[in-house]
Design a protein around this motif. Sequence first.
Motif, mmCIF file in Angstrom:
data_model
loop_
_atom_site.group_PDB
_atom_site.id
_atom_site.type_symbol
_atom_site.label_atom_id
_atom_site.label_comp_id
_atom_site.label_asym_id
_atom_site.label_seq_id
_atom_site.Cartn_x
_atom_site.Cartn_y
_atom_site.Cartn_z
ATOM 1 N N ALA A 173 0.831 -1.210 0.000
ATOM 2 C CA ALA A 173 0.000 0.000 0.000
ATOM 3 C C ALA A 173 0.866 1.261 0.000
ATOM 4 O O ALA A 173 0.597 2.210 -0.750
ATOM 5 C CB ALA A 173 -0.935 0.001 1.208
ATOM 6 N N LEU A 174 1.918 1.272 0.811
ATOM 7 C CA LEU A 174 2.832 2.425 0.826
ATOM 8 C C LEU A 174 3.515 2.596 -0.521
ATOM 9 O O LEU A 174 3.635 3.710 -1.031
ATOM 10 C CB LEU A 174 3.892 2.246 1.917
ATOM 11 N N ALA A 175 3.963 1.497 -1.096
ATOM 12 C CA ALA A 175 4.627 1.559 -2.401
ATOM 13 C C ALA A 175 3.681 2.110 -3.465
ATOM 14 O O ALA A 175 4.081 2.943 -4.285
ATOM 15 C CB ALA A 175 5.135 0.180 -2.803
ATOM 16 N N ARG B 16 2.834 6.815 -7.175
ATOM 17 C CA ARG B 16 1.979 7.775 -7.881
ATOM 18 C C ARG B 16 2.746 9.062 -8.198
ATOM 19 O O ARG B 16 2.314 9.844 -9.034
ATOM 20 C CB ARG B 16 0.755 8.105 -7.053
ATOM 21 N N ARG B 17 3.849 9.267 -7.514
ATOM 22 C CA ARG B 17 4.666 10.456 -7.769
ATOM 23 C C ARG B 17 5.426 10.265 -9.064
ATOM 24 O O ARG B 17 6.035 9.225 -9.295
ATOM 25 C CB ARG B 17 5.647 10.679 -6.619
ATOM 26 N N PRO B 18 5.434 11.272 -9.924
ATOM 27 C CA PRO B 18 6.062 11.124 -11.239
ATOM 28 C C PRO B 18 7.551 10.804 -11.182
ATOM 29 O O PRO B 18 8.070 10.112 -12.052
ATOM 30 C CB PRO B 18 5.833 12.476 -11.924
ATOM 31 N N GLU B 19 8.239 11.273 -10.165
ATOM 32 C CA GLU B 19 9.688 11.064 -10.094
ATOM 33 C C GLU B 19 10.070 9.718 -9.480
ATOM 34 O O GLU B 19 11.237 9.330 -9.491
ATOM 35 C CB GLU B 19 10.347 12.191 -9.293
ATOM 36 N N ALA B 20 9.105 8.995 -8.963
ATOM 37 C CA ALA B 20 9.389 7.731 -8.272
ATOM 38 C C ALA B 20 9.762 6.625 -9.243
ATOM 39 O O ALA B 20 9.189 6.515 -10.327
ATOM 40 C CB ALA B 20 8.176 7.318 -7.456
ATOM 41 N N LEU C 175 -0.500 -2.906 -11.634
ATOM 42 C CA LEU C 175 -1.378 -2.168 -10.728
ATOM 43 C C LEU C 175 -1.313 -0.673 -11.027
ATOM 44 O O LEU C 175 -2.332 0.000 -11.103
ATOM 45 C CB LEU C 175 -0.993 -2.443 -9.275
ATOM 46 N N LEU C 176 -0.121 -0.167 -11.235
ATOM 47 C CA LEU C 176 0.037 1.260 -11.535
ATOM 48 C C LEU C 176 -0.597 1.640 -12.862
ATOM 49 O O LEU C 176 -1.186 2.700 -12.996
ATOM 50 C CB LEU C 176 1.512 1.645 -11.517
ATOM 51 N N HIS C 177 -0.500 0.761 -13.851
ATOM 52 C CA HIS C 177 -1.156 1.025 -15.144
ATOM 53 C C HIS C 177 -2.673 1.089 -14.954
ATOM 54 O O HIS C 177 -3.338 1.935 -15.549
ATOM 55 C CB HIS C 177 -0.789 -0.034 -16.175
ATOM 56 N N GLU C 178 -3.212 0.194 -14.115
ATOM 57 C CA GLU C 178 -4.649 0.206 -13.841
ATOM 58 C C GLU C 178 -5.047 1.511 -13.147
ATOM 59 O O GLU C 178 -6.065 2.108 -13.469
ATOM 60 C CB GLU C 178 -5.045 -0.992 -12.973
ATOM 61 N N LEU C 179 -4.229 1.943 -12.184
ATOM 62 C CA LEU C 179 -4.518 3.192 -11.482
ATOM 63 C C LEU C 179 -4.469 4.372 -12.448
ATOM 64 O O LEU C 179 -5.325 5.253 -12.403
ATOM 65 C CB LEU C 179 -3.529 3.407 -10.342
ATOM 66 N N ALA C 180 -3.458 4.391 -13.305
ATOM 67 C CA ALA C 180 -3.319 5.484 -14.268
ATOM 68 C C ALA C 180 -4.496 5.521 -15.230
ATOM 69 O O ALA C 180 -4.919 6.590 -15.669
ATOM 70 C CB ALA C 180 -2.005 5.337 -15.040
ATOM 71 N N ALA C 181 -5.049 4.351 -15.535
ATOM 72 C CA ALA C 181 -6.190 4.270 -16.435
ATOM 73 C C ALA C 181 -7.499 4.612 -15.723
ATOM 74 O O ALA C 181 -8.552 4.641 -16.344
ATOM 75 C CB ALA C 181 -6.277 2.880 -17.056
ATOM 76 N N GLY C 182 -7.417 4.844 -14.419
ATOM 77 C CA GLY C 182 -8.606 5.244 -13.672
ATOM 78 C C GLY C 182 -9.479 4.109 -13.196
ATOM 79 O O GLY C 182 -10.648 4.305 -12.902
ATOM 80 N N LEU D 2 -7.333 -0.485 -6.285
ATOM 81 C CA LEU D 2 -7.039 -0.187 -4.884
ATOM 82 C C LEU D 2 -7.992 -0.887 -3.927
ATOM 83 O O LEU D 2 -7.921 -0.691 -2.729
ATOM 84 C CB LEU D 2 -7.111 1.323 -4.629
ATOM 85 N N SER D 3 -8.886 -1.711 -4.464
ATOM 86 C CA SER D 3 -9.828 -2.397 -3.586
ATOM 87 C C SER D 3 -9.105 -3.490 -2.812
ATOM 88 O O SER D 3 -7.906 -3.665 -2.929
ATOM 89 C CB SER D 3 -10.970 -2.976 -4.415
ATOM 90 N N GLU D 4 -9.875 -4.238 -2.056
ATOM 91 C CA GLU D 4 -9.304 -5.294 -1.231
ATOM 92 C C GLU D 4 -8.390 -6.184 -2.065
ATOM 93 O O GLU D 4 -8.688 -6.487 -3.213
ATOM 94 C CB GLU D 4 -10.421 -6.161 -0.646
ATOM 95 N N PRO D 5 -7.274 -6.619 -1.479
ATOM 96 C CA PRO D 5 -6.387 -7.508 -2.204
ATOM 97 C C PRO D 5 -7.071 -8.831 -2.499
ATOM 98 O O PRO D 5 -7.975 -9.244 -1.776
ATOM 99 C CB PRO D 5 -5.210 -7.713 -1.252
ATOM 100 N N ILE D 6 -6.641 -9.477 -3.549
ATOM 101 C CA ILE D 6 -7.168 -10.784 -3.895
ATOM 102 C C ILE D 6 -6.602 -11.772 -2.894
ATOM 103 O O ILE D 6 -5.397 -11.869 -2.720
ATOM 104 C CB ILE D 6 -6.764 -11.169 -5.332
ATOM 105 N N LYS D 7 -7.469 -12.472 -2.206
ATOM 106 C CA LYS D 7 -7.032 -13.419 -1.193
ATOM 107 C C LYS D 7 -6.806 -14.784 -1.840
ATOM 108 O O LYS D 7 -7.626 -15.244 -2.630
ATOM 109 C CB LYS D 7 -8.080 -13.568 -0.082
#
Length: 123
Positions: free
Chosen positions: A48-50, A55-59, A91-98, A103-108
Amino acid sequence: MLEADPAHSWTVEALAAEAGVSRAALARRFTALVGQPPMSYLRERRIALATELLRRPEATLAAVAGRVGFSSAFALSVACKKARGMSQSDLLHELAAGHPFALSEPIKPRSPTSRTSRRTGGS
């Protein structure tokens, strides 16, 4: 402890020593209070922290992985795939795509009994 320093190389033994209890007692109490074992919680917290840091462009994946306690970008990606069903990059590509589901519950993972039941045809 885990919240204050998630990047520390925690072990159940170290957590138990900090809390002044046995490993078994720590695992039982932690799981009862939090709903999952300490190391599972720590992995989820780090992911979650990662995700937030990335999300920061420089990361970069490598820099964030080290900052949150993973040994490498690969280790972070493997942990994310195991916990959420997709790599950190995906995951980041999914977030960028909106896609909010990213970000929902992790797949158990399925419980061992459900796998056994499926193989044996039992219920």
